[in-house]
Design a protein around this motif. Sequence first.
Motif, short mmCIF file in Angstrom:
data_model
loop_
_atom_site.label_atom_id
_atom_site.label_comp_id
_atom_site.label_asym_id
_atom_site.label_seq_id
_atom_site.Cartn_x
_atom_site.Cartn_y
_atom_site.Cartn_z
N ALA A 61 0.87 -1.18 0.00
CA ALA A 61 0.00 0.00 0.00
C ALA A 61 0.90 1.22 0.00
CB ALA A 61 -0.90 0.01 1.23
N VAL A 62 0.74 2.09 -0.99
CA VAL A 62 1.56 3.30 -1.11
C VAL A 62 0.65 4.52 -1.02
CG1 VAL A 62 3.15 4.61 -2.55
CG2 VAL A 62 3.21 2.10 -2.58
N GLU A 63 1.00 5.43 -0.13
CA GLU A 63 0.23 6.67 0.04
C GLU A 63 1.19 7.84 -0.03
OE1 GLU A 63 -3.06 7.23 3.12
OE2 GLU A 63 -1.43 8.47 3.93
N SER A 103 -3.06 7.49 -3.44
CA SER A 103 -2.77 6.17 -2.90
C SER A 103 -2.94 5.07 -3.92
CB SER A 103 -3.65 5.89 -1.68
OG SER A 103 -5.02 5.91 -2.03
N ASP A 104 -2.23 3.99 -3.70
CA ASP A 104 -2.33 2.80 -4.53
C ASP A 104 -2.16 1.58 -3.63
OD1 ASP A 104 -2.17 1.55 -7.42
OD2 ASP A 104 -0.58 0.58 -6.25
N ARG A 105 -3.05 0.63 -3.78
CA ARG A 105 -2.98 -0.61 -3.00
C ARG A 105 -3.17 -1.77 -3.97
NH1 ARG A 105 -3.81 -2.12 2.44
NH2 ARG A 105 -4.09 0.08 2.97
N ARG A 106 -2.24 -2.70 -3.96
CA ARG A 106 -2.35 -3.85 -4.86
C ARG A 106 -1.73 -5.08 -4.23
NH1 ARG A 106 -0.64 -2.20 -10.23
NH2 ARG A 106 -1.27 -0.09 -9.61
N ALA A 107 -2.18 -6.24 -4.68
CA ALA A 107 -1.75 -7.51 -4.09
C ALA A 107 -0.52 -8.09 -4.77
CB ALA A 107 -2.89 -8.53 -4.14
N ALA A 108 -0.26 -7.67 -6.01
CA ALA A 108 0.83 -8.28 -6.77
C ALA A 108 1.44 -7.24 -7.72
CB ALA A 108 0.32 -9.48 -7.56
N PRO A 109 2.69 -7.44 -8.10
CA PRO A 109 3.36 -6.47 -8.97
C PRO A 109 3.23 -6.79 -10.44
CG PRO A 109 4.94 -8.10 -8.26
CD PRO A 109 3.61 -8.48 -7.63
N LYS A 110 3.66 -5.87 -11.27
CA LYS A 110 3.84 -6.14 -12.69
C LYS A 110 4.85 -7.27 -12.80
CE LYS A 110 3.45 -5.44 -17.11
NZ LYS A 110 2.21 -5.81 -17.81
N GLY A 111 4.54 -8.25 -13.63
CA GLY A 111 5.41 -9.42 -13.78
C GLY A 111 4.88 -10.65 -13.07
#
Length: 450
Positions: A374-376, A386-394
């Motif tokens: 989670a990035v704020e 803000s951005d919240r995600r479970a997995a990255p690019k790739g």
Amino acid sequence: MSTPTAELARFIAGLKYEALPDRVRERVKDIFLDTLASAIAGRQGDESKQIRALAAAMGASREATVIGGEQLSLAGATLLNGYLITAVTVCDVHRPTLCHTTPQVVPPALAIGERNGVSGRALIAAIAAGLESTVRVGLGTKYPSFRARGWHSPGVIGPFGGAAAAGKLLGLDAERQRNAFGLAGSQSAGTFAHWGTPTIKFHQSRGALSGLLAALLAETGFLSSAEILSHKDGGLFNAYSDGGNPEAVTAGLGELWQLETIGLRLWPAASSVQTVITGLFYLIQKHNLTPQKIASVRVGLSKTVYDMHGALPWNDKFKALLSTPYITSIVLHDKRCWLDQFEPRRFQDPAVDAFAREKVKVEIDPQVEGTGAAVEIRTTDGAVHSDRRAAPKGDPTDPLTRGEIEEKLRTAAAGFLPEATVKRIIALVGNLERVADVRELATALRAPSA
């Protein structure tokens, strides 16, 4: 009575290129091309010269190509390629077992493939065999219990993948492949006691060599345990875990391809912070962020990732590649994340350093699981992005395209390999099933001076 080791060995011994679904063949080529890009980037690793010196001293023969280098002995090229692939932390990762699979699988496959002059189809099948074996043995360890004992996956389960890949190209029958697995398990080693040092990467390098040795020795008829995985007295799952989950090794063999759950990395940084980088780039592009506009940054990680990367210092290249505060600062400053972002001139830059220390707060977020993030970002005008995600690019849920992998290779090879050579490597891998002799590819992979 069938056992997990014997059943996996029978599957590997009988595996044919024609049995691989089209999507699996293409995925193997994606992973292989990404591996070559990672190895070419790895020449910039701080310790790569030391491993090269060791590898060159391991034999006088010259039958196997070092990716982006010269020809060395089978053992030397396998050891060095294993290190180069992982040297700058940009290779693959199987997140459920936190294992980098390609450093242990591709080097022995390339070495035996070049020595024996195998076809591209045979190489694809061998790499598929190695990746699938690594992941399945890893799933069988029941990773949480395995990790709780301090084991590091690549050095423990990686030799199985190397033994499968090399064994496939050596034409081992089921019994000899089973012995190769037993010999691989006898060399399983590597713990997290080495975290923060280059030895954590040497586990991959040594794992590749262990797989090669296992297959070559098994080829001679050398005997080993008939059941290295689930034996009650010293089998891998009992000695390294709590008994593991042996059924995971063989469930759906030939129908469910676990290698499709292997993720790739777009950036040279710890696999567990790739989600942070993904979120940062998303916010930069969406809001045109610059350091001057930013008042503060909060990065939320799971406890597991925080303990490894949340507060790590960035006083050298290796630690900078693993440090969430530094990575956050340098991505926001440079809007780029490649090896030049981890050189001393950048991690010693006063502005980058001060931003990481004063404006970046990394903490445990109870809502973040695994390698999510989670990035704020608060800007000086009072806005919050803000951005919240479970997995990255790739990640397999958001995979790299072939074009993105090709661009990664171009970036890694810039200023080192001629553009025509890069194009040739891309073409050969893209049409690997049509390559009659992989020595053609090996020749293209050598450094211009070699």
